[in-house]
Write an enzyme that holds these catalytic residues in place. Structure first.
Site, mmCIF file in Angstrom:
data_model
loop_
_atom_site.group_PDB
_atom_site.id
_atom_site.type_symbol
_atom_site.label_atom_id
_atom_site.label_comp_id
_atom_site.label_asym_id
_atom_site.label_seq_id
_atom_site.Cartn_x
_atom_site.Cartn_y
_atom_site.Cartn_z
ATOM 1 N N ASP A 102 2.040 -2.998 -1.549
ATOM 2 C CA ASP A 102 0.719 -3.573 -1.812
ATOM 3 C C ASP A 102 -0.014 -2.564 -2.695
ATOM 4 O O ASP A 102 -0.137 -1.386 -2.339
ATOM 5 C CB ASP A 102 -0.016 -3.774 -0.477
ATOM 6 N N ASP A 135 0.650 0.162 2.176
ATOM 7 C CA ASP A 135 -0.546 -0.703 2.234
ATOM 8 C C ASP A 135 -1.747 0.096 2.742
ATOM 9 O O ASP A 135 -1.590 1.044 3.510
ATOM 10 C CB ASP A 135 -0.255 -1.853 3.221
ATOM 11 N N GLU A 148 -0.566 -8.156 -4.756
ATOM 12 C CA GLU A 148 -2.031 -8.016 -4.731
ATOM 13 C C GLU A 148 -2.627 -7.461 -6.022
ATOM 14 O O GLU A 148 -3.741 -6.939 -6.024
ATOM 15 C CB GLU A 148 -2.501 -7.186 -3.517
ATOM 16 N N HIS A 206 -2.880 -13.379 4.310
ATOM 17 C CA HIS A 206 -2.367 -12.114 3.749
ATOM 18 C C HIS A 206 -2.637 -10.931 4.680
ATOM 19 O O HIS A 206 -1.961 -9.911 4.571
ATOM 20 C CB HIS A 206 -2.907 -11.855 2.328
ATOM 21 N N ASP A 222 -2.181 -5.652 7.963
ATOM 22 C CA ASP A 222 -1.590 -6.989 7.808
ATOM 23 C C ASP A 222 -0.938 -7.426 9.114
ATOM 24 O O ASP A 222 0.118 -8.055 9.133
ATOM 25 C CB ASP A 222 -0.573 -7.013 6.652
ATOM 26 N N ASP A 271 -2.944 -1.991 -3.137
ATOM 27 C CA ASP A 271 -4.095 -1.306 -2.535
ATOM 28 C C ASP A 271 -3.685 -0.089 -1.718
ATOM 29 O O ASP A 271 -4.536 0.608 -1.160
ATOM 30 C CB ASP A 271 -4.988 -2.273 -1.751
ATOM 31 N N HIS A 314 -3.937 -1.687 4.445
ATOM 32 C CA HIS A 314 -4.263 -2.501 5.613
ATOM 33 C C HIS A 314 -3.044 -2.647 6.529
ATOM 34 O O HIS A 314 -1.908 -2.416 6.114
ATOM 35 C CB HIS A 314 -4.711 -3.894 5.171
ATOM 36 N N HIS A 346 -0.281 -10.917 -0.338
ATOM 37 C CA HIS A 346 0.777 -10.297 0.461
ATOM 38 C C HIS A 346 1.445 -11.275 1.432
ATOM 39 O O HIS A 346 2.456 -10.927 2.054
ATOM 40 C CB HIS A 346 0.231 -9.076 1.210
HETATM 41 MN MN LIG Z 1 -1.192 -5.976 2.333
#
Ligand SMILES: [Mn+2]
Length: 293
Positions: free
Chosen positions: A218, A115, A264, A132, A119, A220, A117, A93
């Site tokens: 992303d 996402d 990702e 990332h 980030d 994820d 996360h 990312h």
């Molecule tokens: Mn990310």
């Protein structure tokens, strides 16, 4: 790019996404597609993770990441200048630093960031040193990233940034996000409001007074049951249908979308390329594919 974290295999993601038929699917939706190929990215095995840089030791491969992102920003800017729509494939990312910089060069840009996360770490808060996990902070010029060479600010106003699907934050980024003007829609918000409503709200944030939005997906964002082949999986993510609903909201407003990236995808952790195939499906939804059309 696989410099944004410890070596994992996400640099094979773009190849897996191509193999899954991205170009064919984009053309089926009704767009011409030109594959501009890969940017040259140093291999982690051939590179010192803590080579000389401003934030030495606290952010791995920072100089290489900045170099790649500078070149990526030029590609994105050139694509937009040619009247085309840039779709960037990751890779980790950290490439978002370049995509957003390029898309924001001649425009007031908002960002919708799908996402698990945040980030939103900086070299001062990162537990891992992995860039990332700092890419949105770097994009907005947070903390040590507040220098001219890193930040795209003031062109990306944090008040025009919305995150969707968040379920894993480090302590430092929780504080930094709370102190920022970034709008965060967590998985709990999606539980409460439903994904279409959250996606609409996120888009409103990103397009309020801007020239358009960048969509950063992303993989994820999805639950690992659906998307096992990602760099950093976290349970409790969005379902297959929720992810499509999110991308269909993007598709409804595609005239306000300036650029997109999907990142990702990790073929090494994947099962028979299903995560890359899912990435292709989601891009198609974002670019306007509908069940009845
Ligand atoms: Mn990310």
């Amino acid at each position: 790019m696989d410099l944004g974290a410890d070596r994992r295999g996400v640099d094979m993601g773009p190849s897996a996404i191509r193999y899954a038929g991205l170009e064919r699917e984009v053309e089926r939706v009704g767009h011409d597609c030109l594959d501009a190929g890969d940017l040259a990215v140093p291999q982690p095995e051939a590179t010192d993770p803590v080579a000389s840089d401003r934030f030495e030791g606290e952010a791995k491969y920072l100089a290489e990441t900045r170099d790649v992102c500078t070149r990526l920003a030029g590609e994105v800017e050139g694509t937009l200048g040619a009247g085309a729509f840039p779709l960037v494939l990751g890779g980790d990312h950290s490439i978002a630093i370049g995509t957003v910089r390029g898309a924001a060069r001649d425009a007031d840009l908002g960002v919708v960031w799908f996402d698990a996360h945040g980030d939103f770490n900086t070299p001062a808060t990162t537990p891992s040193g992995n860039v990332h996990g700092m890419s949105l902070a770097a994009t907005l010029g947070v903390g040590e990233f507040g220098t001219e060479e890193w930040a795209v600010a003031p062109r990306v106003d944090p008040a025009n940034v919305a995150m969707v699907g968040i379920r894993s934050l480090d302590d430092g980024e929780r504080v930094a996000l709370r102190d920022s003007e970034v709008t965060v829609f967590t998985m709990s918000d999606i539980d409460d409001r439903g994904l279409p409503d959250v996606a609409e709200a996120a888009f409103d944030v990103a397009t309020d007074g801007t020239d358009g939005a960048h969509v950063s997906l992303d993989m994820d964002f999805l639950d690992p049951d659906e998307a096992p082949g990602v760099g950093t999986p976290v349970r409790g993510g969005t379902t297959y249908r929720e992810a499509h609903a999110a991308m269909e909201r993007v598709g409804e407003r595609i005239d306000r979308v300036r650029s997109m990236e999907v990142v990702e995808v990790n073929p090494i952790l994947d099962q028979h390329n299903r995560t890359a195939e899912l990435a292709v499906e989601l891009v198609a939804s974002a670019l306007g594919k509908r069940i009845l059309s």
